[in-house]
Design an enzyme around this catalytic site. Structure first.
Site, PDB file in Angstrom:
ATOM      1  N   SER A  58       0.700  -1.407   0.226  1.00  0.00           N
ATOM      2  CA  SER A  58       0.414  -0.228   0.179  1.00  0.00           C
ATOM      3  C   SER A  58       0.786   1.232  -0.050  1.00  0.00           C
ATOM      4  CB  SER A  58      -0.903  -0.066   1.570  1.00  0.00           C
ATOM      5  OG  SER A  58      -1.502  -1.123   1.094  1.00  0.00           O
ATOM      6  N   HIS A  97      -0.914  -2.246  -7.440  1.00  0.00           N
ATOM      7  CA  HIS A  97      -1.498  -2.183  -6.102  1.00  0.00           C
ATOM      8  C   HIS A  97      -3.312  -2.360  -6.093  1.00  0.00           C
ATOM      9  CE1 HIS A  97      -2.999   1.597  -2.875  1.00  0.00           C
ATOM     10  NE2 HIS A  97      -2.869  -0.293  -2.460  1.00  0.00           N
ATOM     11  N   GLU A 108      -3.412   0.157  -9.235  1.00  0.00           N
ATOM     12  CA  GLU A 108      -2.357   1.743  -9.583  1.00  0.00           C
ATOM     13  C   GLU A 108      -0.881   0.738  -9.491  1.00  0.00           C
ATOM     14  OE1 GLU A 108      -2.605   4.632  -6.508  1.00  0.00           O
ATOM     15  OE2 GLU A 108      -1.527   3.361  -5.929  1.00  0.00           O
ATOM     16  N   ASN A 157      -3.298   6.361  -1.466  1.00  0.00           N
ATOM     17  CA  ASN A 157      -3.182   6.533  -0.223  1.00  0.00           C
ATOM     18  C   ASN A 157      -2.603   7.815   0.123  1.00  0.00           C
ATOM     19  OD1 ASN A 157      -4.206   4.176   0.292  1.00  0.00           O
ATOM     20  ND2 ASN A 157      -2.755   2.928  -0.026  1.00  0.00           N
TER      21      ASN A 157
HETATM   22  P1  NAD Z   1      -3.062  -9.609   6.089  1.00  0.00           P
HETATM   23  O1  NAD Z   1      -2.135  -9.703   7.551  1.00  0.00           O
HETATM   24  O2  NAD Z   1      -4.498 -10.232   5.950  1.00  0.00           O
HETATM   25  O3  NAD Z   1      -2.562 -11.115   5.029  1.00  0.00           O
HETATM   26  C1  NAD Z   1      -1.207 -11.319   5.045  1.00  0.00           C
HETATM   27  C2  NAD Z   1      -0.389 -12.292   4.968  1.00  0.00           C
HETATM   28  O4  NAD Z   1       0.451 -13.043   4.412  1.00  0.00           O
HETATM   29  C3  NAD Z   1      -1.155 -13.750   6.065  1.00  0.00           C
HETATM   30  O5  NAD Z   1      -1.982 -14.216   5.836  1.00  0.00           O
HETATM   31  C4  NAD Z   1       0.370 -14.253   6.464  1.00  0.00           C
HETATM   32  O6  NAD Z   1       0.376 -15.093   6.786  1.00  0.00           O
HETATM   33  C5  NAD Z   1       0.737 -14.132   4.897  1.00  0.00           C
HETATM   34  N1  NAD Z   1       2.329 -14.072   5.135  1.00  0.00           N
HETATM   35  C6  NAD Z   1       3.242 -13.429   5.823  1.00  0.00           C
HETATM   36  N2  NAD Z   1       4.606 -14.078   6.102  1.00  0.00           N
HETATM   37  C7  NAD Z   1       4.391 -14.556   4.575  1.00  0.00           C
HETATM   38  C8  NAD Z   1       5.401 -15.165   3.592  1.00  0.00           C
HETATM   39  N3  NAD Z   1       7.039 -15.059   3.788  1.00  0.00           N
HETATM   40  N4  NAD Z   1       4.655 -15.624   2.603  1.00  0.00           N
HETATM   41  C9  NAD Z   1       3.576 -16.351   1.810  1.00  0.00           C
HETATM   42  N5  NAD Z   1       2.922 -15.441   3.144  1.00  0.00           N
HETATM   43  C10 NAD Z   1       3.060 -14.509   3.587  1.00  0.00           C
HETATM   44  O7  NAD Z   1      -2.768  -8.582   5.106  1.00  0.00           O
HETATM   45  P2  NAD Z   1      -3.686  -7.799   3.429  1.00  0.00           P
HETATM   46  O8  NAD Z   1      -4.441  -6.331   4.335  1.00  0.00           O
HETATM   47  O9  NAD Z   1      -4.230  -8.771   2.902  1.00  0.00           O
HETATM   48  O10 NAD Z   1      -2.294  -6.743   2.901  1.00  0.00           O
HETATM   49  C11 NAD Z   1      -1.366  -7.547   2.508  1.00  0.00           C
HETATM   50  C12 NAD Z   1      -1.039  -7.158   1.465  1.00  0.00           C
HETATM   51  O11 NAD Z   1      -1.482  -5.555   0.891  1.00  0.00           O
HETATM   52  C13 NAD Z   1      -0.153  -5.340   2.244  1.00  0.00           C
HETATM   53  O12 NAD Z   1       1.347  -5.026   1.559  1.00  0.00           O
HETATM   54  C14 NAD Z   1      -1.168  -4.448   2.517  1.00  0.00           C
HETATM   55  O13 NAD Z   1      -0.103  -3.176   2.540  1.00  0.00           O
HETATM   56  C15 NAD Z   1      -1.173  -4.546   0.938  1.00  0.00           C
HETATM   57  N6  NAD Z   1      -2.750  -3.668   1.125  1.00  0.00           N
HETATM   58  C16 NAD Z   1      -3.802  -3.913   2.058  1.00  0.00           C
HETATM   59  C17 NAD Z   1      -4.917  -3.615   1.795  1.00  0.00           C
HETATM   60  C18 NAD Z   1      -6.171  -3.290   2.205  1.00  0.00           C
HETATM   61  O14 NAD Z   1      -6.873  -2.738   2.450  1.00  0.00           O
HETATM   62  N7  NAD Z   1      -5.901  -4.205   4.128  1.00  0.00           N
HETATM   63  C19 NAD Z   1      -5.157  -3.036   0.677  1.00  0.00           C
HETATM   64  C20 NAD Z   1      -3.779  -2.693  -0.885  1.00  0.00           C
HETATM   65  C21 NAD Z   1      -3.253  -2.805  -0.417  1.00  0.00           C
END
Ligand code: NAD
Length: 716
Positions: A436, A457, A469, A507
Site C-alpha cells: 500500500s 496496488h 495502481e 493512499n
Molecule cells: P493480511 O495480514 O490479511 O495478510 C497477509 C498474509 O500474508 C497473512 O495470511 C500471512 O500469514 C501471510 N504471510 C506473511 N509472511 C508470509 C510469507 N513469507 N509468505 C507467504 N505469506 C506470508 O494482510 P492484507 O491486508 O491482505 O495485506 C497484504 C498486503 O496488501 C500488504 O502489503 C498491504 O499493505 C497491502 N494492501 C492491503 C490493503 C487492505 O486494505 N487490507 C489494500 C491494499 C493493499
C-alpha cells in the site's frame, strides 16, 4: 445484395460514398445491415443518424417492402449507442435540443413505418441501440453472453431521450422500466426476456433466420394491457413514482439530476401520451447535456477509455501461470479475481494452512453470492475454485510468469519473499508487489532482477474496487510495467500508471484527508456527524467508517510509513495511534470508531471520546469540516503532480474516483478544485492555515498554478 440508394428503386448499386447501412432485399423483406466503416462498434453520430433518417424516408416510400430486419454487421456488437464524443459539442441547450429532437423523431418515424420490424440483436444493444430496438415490433437476441440490452444513459448524467424514457414503460411496464432507466442497467438475454424487453433468445448462429421468421408474426399489438390497467390507475402510478423518487434520493442525495428528470418525463408520458412524453424528453434532457454533472461523467467515461490504452511502447508478455503470495484479505481477493477472469494456472502460498483455508473461503463466498443470484452455476463455481491450488512451500512457483505479493506490510518480509522467489523463478518472471505504501525501489533494492519488480496496488475489496495502481520502481523495465498493466486490465481493472513514492497516488492523497478527520474528532466533533458531512458531499462513506473498514492496524502502519518518509511535513493527529493502542482493529475486530455486530456497523462507540479526552461530542460544522478534509487532499495532489508521481491531473481524478469513490458527479478531486477556482482554494487554505496550523499552507505548486491563472484539468 443492394445498397441503401437502390433499395427503393431496385436499380443496381452504383459505387457511392462509404455508408453505415446496407440493405439486402429478399422479396418483400429488407434486411438493414448496420456496419459503421472504420469503427469497431456501431454508434449513432449525427452523420449516421442522418443516413438512418434517409433509410426511414426510403422505407416510407417502399410499398413493396412489407417486412424489415435490423441487424449488425459487427461481431458481438449490435449498436453501442449514441456517439458520446458529440455531447461536448452541444455547447448550448438549443443545440442539445436540436441534436436530441432529430434522433428521437427519426426513431419515432421508424417506429411508425407500416412494415413489420424485427431487431436481430447479436451483441451489446445499449442506449440509442436499445431505443431503436424498442422502435421495432419484435426483438430477438443472441444467447452470447456479450449480447446485453439496456439504457445506461443515467450513468452519463442524462436519460434516454430518443424515445426510450417514454416508450419503455409502455413496452415492459412501469416498475421494470424504472429499474432499467434509473439505474442505467443492461440485461442479458434471459433477464431481458423475463421482463419482456426481448421476445426470443436464440443461439447466434440462427439469429438472423429467427428474426426473419418473426417478421411473419405481424405487427405487435399491445400485450401489456394488464400492467397498463394497474398503472393506468393514477393513484397506483403516483405511488410507484413517489417510491422511485425516494429510492433515487436515498441513493444519490440529490446530486444526480438525471434520474429525477427521467421520472418527471415518465410521469408526463404516462399521463399525457407518447407525443407529450417525447416533447418533455427533449425539453428536459437538453440542460442536462450541457450541465456540469453530465460533462463530468462524460469526461470520466473518456478517461476510463484512455486508461485502457498503453502509452508505453513495449509488448506485454504472455501470462500463463500466476503465483499469489499471502492468503490474507488481499491475497484471497487477488486469487479470486485471477481465477475468475483468466485461464492462467494459479497457485497461492501462505506460511500457514489456516490462512490458505481463509483465502479460499473468502473467494468462494464471493462466487457463492453470484450463484445465489443465478449469475453463475454451481458447477462453474466449483471449476473456478478448484483452479486455486495452495501450498505452504514454494512448489509450483518455478512455473510462474507473474507473482503477485500480498504478504504483511513489512519491508524486510517483502524483501525476503522476493529473494526466495528469485532463487527459483524462471527466466523473465515478474514480481508484482501489492504494497500500500512501501516504495517499490526499496523493495527491489537487493533484487537480482530489479527490472522485473513492479508495484501492482489493488484496493480492498479486490472484487469490487475497480482501480489498480501500477507502479514503476527506479529500475522497473517497460516490459514488466506493460505486462502487469495489461494483466490488471484483463482482470477488468482500470489502470493508473504511477511513478514510485510512498503511498503512490491514492493512499498518499487519502493520508491528509484521514489525518484531518482525526483532528476534527479530537476537537469534539461527533463521529456520525463527521461521516454524514462527507457522505453529503458525495463520498460513498465517511472517514470514520472508512478507517474502520481499512482496519485501524493497517491505517496505523500506513500513517507510520508516511510519517517516516515525509518527516514532519504534516503534523499527525493522535487518533489512529490511540485507537490502536486500545486494541481496536475496526470492523474486522468488532470495534473501532463504531461498534460492530456480525460484521454490521451499529453505533459510534462512546468509549472513543473518552480515550481522546472529549467530554461532550457535538455536531460538526459541515462546510468547514468538508473543506478541511477535501482541501487537504487537493494540496497534497498538487505536490504529487509536481513530483511527477502521476502524469496528469486527469489520472489523479480517475484514481480518486475509482480508488476511493470520490464523487463522480464532481468529476474528480482536481476537477472539483478547478470548479471552485484555484485562487479561492488557495485563499481558503491560507485562512485554514492561520487558524489550524501550517499543515494547510498551500503547497508551492498549487500556489504557483493559482497565481498564473492556470487550471489542473481540461474540459471533456
Ligand atoms: P493480511 O495480514 O490479511 O495478510 C497477509 C498474509 O500474508 C497473512 O495470511 C500471512 O500469514 C501471510 N504471510 C506473511 N509472511 C508470509 C510469507 N513469507 N509468505 C507467504 N505469506 C506470508 O494482510 P492484507 O491486508 O491482505 O495485506 C497484504 C498486503 O496488501 C500488504 O502489503 C498491504 O499493505 C497491502 N494492501 C492491503 C490493503 C487492505 O486494505 N487490507 C489494500 C491494499 C493493499
Amino acid at each position: 445484395m443492394t445498397t441503401v440508394a437502390e433499395a427503393a428503386t431496385h436499380r443496381p448499386a452504383e459505387a457511392g460514398p462509404h455508408t453505415a447501412f446496407r440493405i439486402e432485399r429478399e422479396g418483400d423483406l429488407a434486411v438493414i445491415w448496420f456496419d459503421l466503416p472504420g469503427e469497431k462498434v456501431n454508434k449513432f453520430s449525427s452523420a449516421v443518424m442522418t443516413e438512418f433518417a434517409g433509410i426511414v424516408d426510403q422505407m416510407e416510400r417502399a410499398n413493396d417492402v412489407k417486412r424489415i430486419v435490423l441487424a449488425s454487421g459487427k461481431p458481438s456488437i449490435f449498436i453501442a449507442g449514441a456517439d458520446v464524443s458529440e455531447f461536448s459539442k452541444a455547447t448550448t441547450p438549443e443545440l442539445a435540443r436540436e441534436y436530441t429532437r432529430f434522433g428521437q423523431q427519426t426513431f419515432h418515424r421508424f417506429s411508425k413505418l407500416p412494415q413489420v420490424k424485427v431487431a436481430a440483436i447479436n451483441g451489446a444493444c445499449l442506449g440509442g441501440g436499445c431505443e431503436v430496438a424498442i422502435s421495432c415490433d419484435w426483438r430477438v437476441i443472441s444467447d452470447n453472453p456479450r449480447a446485453v440490452i439496456g439504457l445506461p444513459e443515467t450513468k452519463l448524467g442524462i436519460f434516454p431521450a430518443w424515445g426510450g424514457t417514454t416508450k419503455l414503460p409502455r413496452l415492459i411496464g412501469l416498475p421494470a422500466a424504472l429499474d432499467i432507466i434509473l439505474k442505467g442497467k443492461s440485461l442479458d438475454g434471459r433477464r431481458a426476456k423475463k421482463v419482456g424487453l426481448v421476445d426470443e433468445v436464440v443461439p447466434g448462429a440462427i439469429l438472423i433466420d429467427v428474426a426473419k421468421q418473426l417478421t411473419r408474426r405481424g405487427k405487435r399489438h399491445d400485450s401489456t394491457r394488464t400492467k397498463f390497467y394497474i398503472e393506468g390507475n393514477p393513484l397506483a402510478r403516483s405511488f410507484i413514482f413517489s417510491k422511485a423518487r425516494k429510492a433515487v434520493m436515498s441513493e444519490t442525495h440529490g446530486h444526480y439530476p438525471a434520474p429525477l428528470k427521467a421520472i418527471e418525463v415518465m410521469e408526463a408520458g404516462m399521463s399525457s401520451g407518447v407525443e407529450r412524453g417525447l416533447e418533455r424528453e427533449v425539453e428536459e434532457v437538453a440542460p442536462l447535456i450541457t450541465g456540469e454533472v453530465a460533462q463530468n461523467l462524460v469526461r470520466l467515461f473518456f478517461l476510463s477509455e484512455e486508461a485502457k490504452k498503453d502509452r508505453i511502447a513495449a509488448q506485454p508478455r504472455e501470462i500463463a501461470s500466476v503465483g499469489v503470495l499471502g492468503a490474507g484479505v488481499m491475497g484471497g481477493g487477488i486469487a479470486y479475481i485471477v481465477a475468475d477472469k483468466t485461464d492462467a494456472g494459479l497457485r497461492m502460498r501462505d506460511i500457514n494452512w489456516n490462512a490458505l483455508a481463509g483465502g479460499l473461503k473468502a473467494a468462494s463466498k464471493i462466487w457463492r453470492k453470484r450463484v445465489d443470484r443465478r449469475r453463475m452455476t454451481r458447477g462453474e463455481m466449483q471449476r473456478k475454485l478448484s483452479r486455486i491450488t495452495t501450498t505452504t512451500d514454494w512448489s509450483g512457483f518455478q512455473h510462474a510468469d507473474l507473482v503477485i505479493e500480498a504478504v504483511v506490510e513489512n519491508l524486510d518480509v517483502k524483501r525476503k519473499v522476493l529473494a526466495e522467489f528469485e532463487s527459483l523463478a524462471k527466466e523473465g518472471a515478474i514480481f508484482a508487489s501489492n504494497t500500500s505504501t512501501l516504495p517499490i525501489t526499496e523493495i527491489a533494492a537487493n533484487a537480482k532482477h530489479p527490472d522485473r519488480v513492479v508495484g501492482m496496488h489493488f484496493f480492498n475489496p479486490v472484487d469490487r474496487m475497480p482501480l489498480v495502481e501500477v507502479i514503476r520502481g527506479a529500475k522497473t523495465s517497460d516490459v514488466s510495467l506493460v505486462t502487469v498493466a495489461a494483466f490488471a486490465r484483463k482482470l477488468g481493472k482500470t489502470v493508473v500508471i504511477c511513478n514510485d513514492g510512498p503511498g503512490f497516488v491514492v493512499n498518499r492523497i487519502l493520508g491528509p484527508y484521514l489525518n484531518e478527520s482525526g483532528f476534527l474528532l479530537e476537537e469534539g466533533n461527533s463521529i456520525e456527524s463527521l461521516d454524514a458531512a462527507i457522505v453529503d458531499f458525495g463520498m460513498p462513506m465517511g472517514p470514520m467508517a472508512l478507517l474502520d473498514e481499512v482496519g485501524i492496524d493497517v491505517a496505523a502502519k500506513v500513517a507510520t510509513i508516511l510519517r517516516e518518509r515525509f518527516g514532519g511535513r504534516i503534523q499527525q493527529s493522535r487518533v489512529v495511534e490511540v485507537l490502536y493502542a486500545d486494541h481496536r482493529l475496526g470492523k474486522k475486530g468488532g470495534k473501532g470508531l463504531y461498534l460492530y455486530e456480525n460484521g454490521k456497523r451499529k453505533t459510534p462507540d462512546a468509549a472513543v471520546y473518552k480515550l481522546l479526552g472529549v467530554a461532550t461530542p457535538h455536531p460538526v460544522n459541515a462546510n468547514e469540516a468538508v473543506d478541511r478534509m477535501v482541501l487537504a487532499m487537493i494540496n497534497e495532489a498538487a505536490l504529487i503532480l509536481d513530483e511527477k508521481i502521476v502524469a496528469s491531473a486527469a489520472e489523479v481524478d480517475l484514481a480518486m474516483i475509482m480508488g476511493t469513490g470520490f464523487p463522480p458527479f464532481r468529476g474528480g478531486l482536481l476537477r472539483y478544485a478547478d470548479a471552485r477556482g484555484l485562487p479561492n482554494v488557495v485563499a481558503r487554505l491560507d485562512d485554514l492555515a492561520s487558524r489550524f496550523g501550517p499543515r494547510f499552507t498551500p503547497t508551492s505548486p498549487l500556489r504557483r498554478l493559482a497565481e498564473r491563472g492556470g487550471k489542473f484539468t481540461q474540459p471533456a
